[in-house]
Each structure stands twice: as C-alpha cells, then as structure tokens.
Write a protein that holds these residues in place. Structure first.
Motif, PDB file in Angstrom:
ATOM      1  N   ARG A   1       0.829  -1.205   0.000  1.00 31.25           N
ATOM      2  CA  ARG A   1       0.000   0.000   0.000  1.00 31.25           C
ATOM      3  C   ARG A   1       0.866   1.260   0.000  1.00 31.25           C
ATOM      4  O   ARG A   1       1.525   1.579   0.996  1.00 31.25           O
TER       5      ARG A   1
ATOM      6  N   ARG B   1       1.904  -6.255 -10.312  1.00 27.87           N
ATOM      7  CA  ARG B   1       2.340  -5.704  -9.017  1.00 27.87           C
ATOM      8  C   ARG B   1       2.522  -6.761  -7.933  1.00 27.87           C
ATOM      9  O   ARG B   1       2.972  -6.431  -6.836  1.00 27.87           O
TER      10      ARG B   1
ATOM     11  N   HIS C   1       0.733   3.747 -10.720  1.00 35.28           N
ATOM     12  CA  HIS C   1      -0.312   4.132  -9.756  1.00 35.28           C
ATOM     13  C   HIS C   1       0.335   4.863  -8.574  1.00 35.28           C
ATOM     14  O   HIS C   1       0.373   4.366  -7.446  1.00 35.28           O
TER      15      HIS C   1
ATOM     16  N   LYS D   1     -15.810   7.404 -11.162  1.00 40.83           N
ATOM     17  CA  LYS D   1     -16.086   6.092 -10.550  1.00 40.83           C
ATOM     18  C   LYS D   1     -16.748   6.222  -9.180  1.00 40.83           C
ATOM     19  O   LYS D   1     -17.450   5.322  -8.741  1.00 40.83           O
TER      20      LYS D   1
ATOM     21  N   ASP E   1     -12.558   9.472  -7.316  1.00 41.14           N
ATOM     22  CA  ASP E   1     -12.019   8.326  -8.059  1.00 41.14           C
ATOM     23  C   ASP E   1     -12.356   8.547  -9.528  1.00 41.14           C
ATOM     24  O   ASP E   1     -13.443   8.201  -9.982  1.00 41.14           O
TER      25      ASP E   1
ATOM     26  N   LYS F   1     -14.158   4.843   2.851  1.00 42.54           N
ATOM     27  CA  LYS F   1     -13.443   3.833   2.068  1.00 42.54           C
ATOM     28  C   LYS F   1     -12.110   3.499   2.732  1.00 42.54           C
ATOM     29  O   LYS F   1     -11.697   2.339   2.784  1.00 42.54           O
TER      30      LYS F   1
ATOM     31  N   GLU G   1      -2.218   9.044 -11.216  1.00 42.52           N
ATOM     32  CA  GLU G   1      -1.713   7.862 -11.915  1.00 42.52           C
ATOM     33  C   GLU G   1      -1.689   8.128 -13.422  1.00 42.52           C
ATOM     34  O   GLU G   1      -2.696   8.573 -13.986  1.00 42.52           O
TER      35      GLU G   1
HETATM   36  C1  BG6 Z   1      -7.397   3.417  -8.121  1.00 39.21           C
HETATM   37  C2  BG6 Z   1      -8.795   3.054  -8.524  1.00 39.21           C
HETATM   38  O1  BG6 Z   1      -6.608   3.496  -9.265  1.00 39.21           O
HETATM   39  O2  BG6 Z   1      -6.871   2.405  -7.245  1.00 39.21           O
HETATM   40  C3  BG6 Z   1      -9.655   2.901  -7.265  1.00 39.21           C
HETATM   41  O3  BG6 Z   1      -9.328   4.046  -9.402  1.00 39.21           O
HETATM   42  C4  BG6 Z   1      -9.015   1.878  -6.332  1.00 39.21           C
HETATM   43  O4  BG6 Z   1     -10.953   2.501  -7.631  1.00 39.21           O
HETATM   44  C5  BG6 Z   1      -7.573   2.277  -6.037  1.00 39.21           C
HETATM   45  O5  BG6 Z   1      -9.755   1.815  -5.126  1.00 39.21           O
HETATM   46  C6  BG6 Z   1      -6.814   1.296  -5.126  1.00 39.21           C
HETATM   47  O6  BG6 Z   1      -6.828   0.028  -5.682  1.00 39.21           O
HETATM   48  P1  BG6 Z   1      -6.217  -1.210  -4.921  1.00 39.21           P
HETATM   49  O7  BG6 Z   1      -6.556  -2.407  -5.766  1.00 39.21           O
HETATM   50  O8  BG6 Z   1      -4.743  -0.983  -4.804  1.00 39.21           O
HETATM   51  O9  BG6 Z   1      -6.877  -1.241  -3.553  1.00 39.21           O
END
Ligand code: BG6
Length: 303
Positions: A75, A101, A171, A195, A215, A255, A275
C-alpha cells in the motif's frame, strides 16, 4: 534462487545501490546517491520510497501500515498496474489492476548516469499462472532512474506474431501535507469517468480540489499535472508520455476505514494518487513486433 548477495555481486554499485532481504523474504533495492534516496521491492517492481535530498519530506507516500508479503501488493509507493487497469473486462476472479504488481521481477541492468542519478531495470518474470491470465508473447520492463528527478519507464514489447491490447498505469501515491489543502492542476476541460459518482462521464472545470472520495479516470489527455500543496509549501510536477489517461484518487474516511491499511488514524489524508496510464477507451493495441512505452517524470519545486 537469486539472493540479495548474488544481486549485490552482479548489480550492486558501491555506496549507491545495494540489495537486502526483508523479513518477509522479499528482496528490496536501496538506492542512495548525491541527489536522492529510494527503495524498490523486486516483487512487483514496486518503488516504495523516493526523497530528493533537497526535500525534508518524502515525495512518494508509503503507508505506515504497508506490509511486504509474497503475492500481495504494497500500500503506497508506485504499484505497476498491467496488463489491465481496474477490474478485468470479463474475468472477475482475476486480480484488480492486473498481476504485475504481485509477481516476481528480475534485475536485468543497473548503472550510474553521467549526472550521478542511478538507474535500475527490472523485467517481469512470466509463469504458468501469468500466462493463464494473459496468454500473449510479450515482455514488460521497468527502468527507474533515481535522482533529483524520478523517472520511470514501463516498456511493453510484443515479441509474438499477433497484436495484443493492454491497460496500464503507474499508480503513484504522492505525499501531501493534507489532502484538503491542495489541488491538482492540468486537467481543466478534460472528460473523466467518475467512478465515485455513478460512473458517469463528466467534464473537469478548473483545478481539482478534494472534500470527499474522488475516483476519476481522465481520458484522452496527454497533459502533465501539477500537485499544489499549501501545507508542505511545494509543487510536484508530473510529466508523462505514452499515456492518454490520468487517474486521480483519494479514498476519504469511509473507504479508507474499509481498506484498513492506509495508516491510522487518518494516514490517507497525507496522500493523493495521480496515476499516469492508459485505461478504459485508451487501452493500447501493441502490434506484433512493436514496443509501447509509458514514461513518467516527477520533480518538486518549493513554493
Ligand atoms: C485506483 C482506482 O486506481 O486504485 C480505485 O481508481 C481503487 O478505484 C484504487 O480503489 C486502489 O486500488 P487497490 O486495488 O490498490 O486497492
């Protein structure tokens, strides 16, 4: 099995690039030169940290609760989303944002640039599992160049005889002072898929500021962005090429609480994702025998 010791012998650069084994067993490359420091986990080719020496605070955000574990995404940092972005178009059991990833990558090259920056190139290791999710003849390389500027180059090569289509993104989680006290500029007038707002197609007016879950997948835009940060008193410049989509994401309270790995109590307030990639209608057809490259460059300016 490749060990940190083998990698240090083959690719280590004295006082500048070394590999270490994390407690999870995953290998991490640590880079430190006259311009900046950075770390990158070989699993996922996942850049975790980058701090130019001119900055007191890192520019890339890594969650305080980030965990390194085999087969799991980290993360924060810069997850590589590939060969699709978001949910897979037809297979709900396939991982969100693709598998790049969470699988091993191998080091193929390292070196020092004439200006003193350090570069490292990794290649995704294909396996039966990756081929079962993406049955194409292709390679994926990431070259990271760490200096006062951070440059990342994601190259997809079609080595087969038929075309294939990819979605992708770098990302990036950027560190900000507080998500409520800044804005992202550069997307004025762009269309985006909202989104967090019923997946409607909308048009951006002015700069993006944040007061709730955001988002958005901005489409058909080759423009760079600037993240203005009032609290840390700096601007982060995001330049890109080979990319027509920009995703802007912050999870906000609810969230973030559900996700649970963003650093308590409100770690999510100290980051914003901008991103660069190719998603939804901007997925890329990579013709047989050709190469497609997505490049980003990040720089910081103090206000
Ligand atoms: C973003 C998406 O790129 O990544 C979101 O647009 C998503 O919808 C976020 O919640 C995190 O994704 P992940 O899979 O790393 O929890």
């Amino acid at each position: 099995m490749t060990t940190a010791q083998h990698l240090n012998t083959q690719f280590g650069i004295n006082g500048e690039l070394k590999f270490r084994e994390d407690a999870s067993g995953l290998i991490v490359a640590e880079i430190s030169n006259g311009q900046a420091s950075a770390s990158l986990c070989l699993q996922g080719a996942h850049l975790m940290t980058w701090k130019p020496n001119s900055q007191a605070v890192p520019v890339i955000w890594l969650s305080r609760d980030a965990k390194l574990a085999a087969g799991k995404s980290i993360r924060g940092g810069v997850p590589v989303c590939w060969p699709w972005f978001g949910a897979h178009a037809s297979e709900s059991a396939f991982p969100g944002h693709g598998y790049a990833r969470t699988v091993p990558w191998q080091v193929v090259e390292s070196g020092t640039e004439p200006d003193g920056a350090t570069h490292l190139t990794l290649r995704l290791v294909q396996s039966e599992k990756t081929r079962s999710q993406w049955p194409h003849a292709g390679t994926l390389d990431l070259t990271v160049t760490v200096g006062e500027t951070l440059r990342m180059e994601l190259a997809t090569e079609n080595t087969g005889a038929t075309d294939f289509v990819i979605g992708e993104a770098l990302h990036t989680y950027f560190r900000v002072g507080d998500i409520g006290g800044g804005r992202v500029k550069g997307l004025d007038g762009c269309d985006y898929w909202d989104k967090a707002g019923g997946s409607a197609l909308r048009k951006q007016s002015g700069a993006i500021s944040f007061s709730g879950e955001t988002d958005r997948v901005y489409i058909n835009t080759a423009a760079g962005c600037v993240i203005e940060d009032d609290k840390l008193g700096r601007r982060i410049h995001v330049a890109k090429s080979g990319s027509l989509s920009t995703v802007v994401w912050t999870p906000w309270t609810e969230k973030a609480a559900k996700m649970g790995d963003l650093g308590q109590p409100e770690g999510w307030r100290e980051m914003v994702c901008v991103e660069s990639g190719n998603a939804i209608e901007n997925v890329v057809n990579v013709a047989a025998g050709t190469r497609h490259t997505l490049i980003v460059e990040y720089q910081v300016e103090l206000l």
